[in-house]
Motif scaffolding. Structure first.
Motif, mmCIF file in Angstrom:
data_model
loop_
_atom_site.group_PDB
_atom_site.id
_atom_site.type_symbol
_atom_site.label_atom_id
_atom_site.label_comp_id
_atom_site.label_asym_id
_atom_site.label_seq_id
_atom_site.Cartn_x
_atom_site.Cartn_y
_atom_site.Cartn_z
ATOM 1 N N ARG A 72 -2.820 0.938 -2.770
ATOM 2 C CA ARG A 72 -2.309 1.304 -1.446
ATOM 3 C C ARG A 72 -2.223 0.138 -0.480
ATOM 4 O O ARG A 72 -1.452 0.206 0.484
ATOM 5 C CB ARG A 72 -3.209 2.396 -0.817
ATOM 6 N N ARG A 96 6.534 -0.784 3.119
ATOM 7 C CA ARG A 96 5.217 -0.311 2.692
ATOM 8 C C ARG A 96 4.107 -1.205 3.226
ATOM 9 O O ARG A 96 3.032 -0.706 3.576
ATOM 10 C CB ARG A 96 5.172 -0.232 1.165
ATOM 11 N N SER A 104 -1.842 6.851 3.283
ATOM 12 C CA SER A 104 -2.753 6.443 2.212
ATOM 13 C C SER A 104 -3.699 5.350 2.682
ATOM 14 O O SER A 104 -4.902 5.389 2.401
ATOM 15 C CB SER A 104 -1.940 5.947 1.011
ATOM 16 N N ALA A 125 2.762 5.579 2.698
ATOM 17 C CA ALA A 125 1.980 4.352 2.639
ATOM 18 C C ALA A 125 1.000 4.259 3.800
ATOM 19 O O ALA A 125 -0.149 3.842 3.636
ATOM 20 C CB ALA A 125 2.909 3.135 2.632
ATOM 21 N N ALA A 145 1.149 0.032 5.587
ATOM 22 C CA ALA A 145 -0.254 -0.132 5.217
ATOM 23 C C ALA A 145 -1.045 -0.774 6.352
ATOM 24 O O ALA A 145 -2.171 -0.360 6.660
ATOM 25 C CB ALA A 145 -0.368 -0.965 3.946
#
Length: 248
Positions: A78, A145, A44, A41, A149
């Protein structure tokens, strides 16, 4: 993912072969799985930050594909998806049971998520029996996640951490071709618990109890109790070793 995006910007075409199978090995513990998901995560989200202007300026990519890459592939999948999943189900819905001014439409908290679940579940009907557990597990993972992020987008200190997931590989396979699970290492008592999960479980269980005693416009206490229990069990590492054939 970095290589695939750069190849796409060069005008390369890809073919998906759905019938090709290769051996793979999932992380054997909850802690290792969280580290793996964090890497994916975080990487990305950081790739989105790093490549967005190159995507928009690419000459060999059509405007429609640019919109897809920026909006759907990167931004929604994402960044937005983990943020919405965590904030809606673990923050807004719990708070709505204690704040009467917050009204959540049924289509937003029930109908749309149910439709998305059905669309996802019908792809693997043989796993329907573990679908409720999968939903609860994904609710916990949305916290990790989202944190990943944010770390990837802002390049926080956690962004530079790279802890490779330990695997057993081809060592010590038995006659049934099953790999042994990794042994847990000895840890101090405080390190045996996942404090973020336990803290959020206390919050969810408190909100569920409040909703059970004081019924308002919204009644989500069953879901909140289940979510709180999932956070609490994983906070105590009660998930144990994750079997290699599990499909989360």
């Amino acid at each position: 993912m970095d290589l695939a995006v750069r190849a796409t910007l060069k005008g390369w075409k890809f073919i998906y072969l759905g019938d090709v199978r290769v051996k793979s090995e999932l992380p054997s513990t909850y802690e290792a799985y969280c580290r793996q998901q964090f890497r994916w995560a975080c990487g990305s989200a950081n790739l989105f930050r790093k490549m967005i202007w190159e995507v928009l300026a690419a000459k060999k990519v059509s405007p429609l594909k640019k919109i897809y890459m920026v909006y759907s592939f990167f931004l929604v999948r994402r960044v937005v998806a983990p943020a919405v999943a965590f904030i809606l189900y673990n923050v807004i819905i719990p708070l709505s049971v204690m704040i009467p001014e917050i009204f959540l439409p049924t289509w937003g908290v029930a109908y749309i998520p149910t439709a998305l679940f059905i669309v996802t579940a019908i792809r693997n009907p043989e796993n329907l029996h573990i679908a409720p557990l999968w939903i609860l597990f994904e609710s916990v993972m949305s916290m990790h996640r989202l944190r990943a992020a944010v770390a990837g987008l802002l390049q926080l200190q956690e962004f530079n951490q790279w802890i490779v997931t330990q695997k057993v590989g081809n060592n010590a396979f038995d006659e049934n071709k099953e790999a042994p699970l990794l042994q847990k290492s000895r840890k101090r008592l405080i390190n045996r618990f996942n404090l973020p999960e336990i803290g959020l479980s206390v919050f969810l269980i408190f909100c569920a109890s409040y909703n059970l005693v004081f019924h308002g416009k919204n009644s989500f206490y069953i879901n909140l109790y289940l979510q709180g229990l999932a956070f609490f069990l994983l906070g105590l590492n009660c998930g144990g070793n994750l079997p290699g054939h599990c499909c989360f």
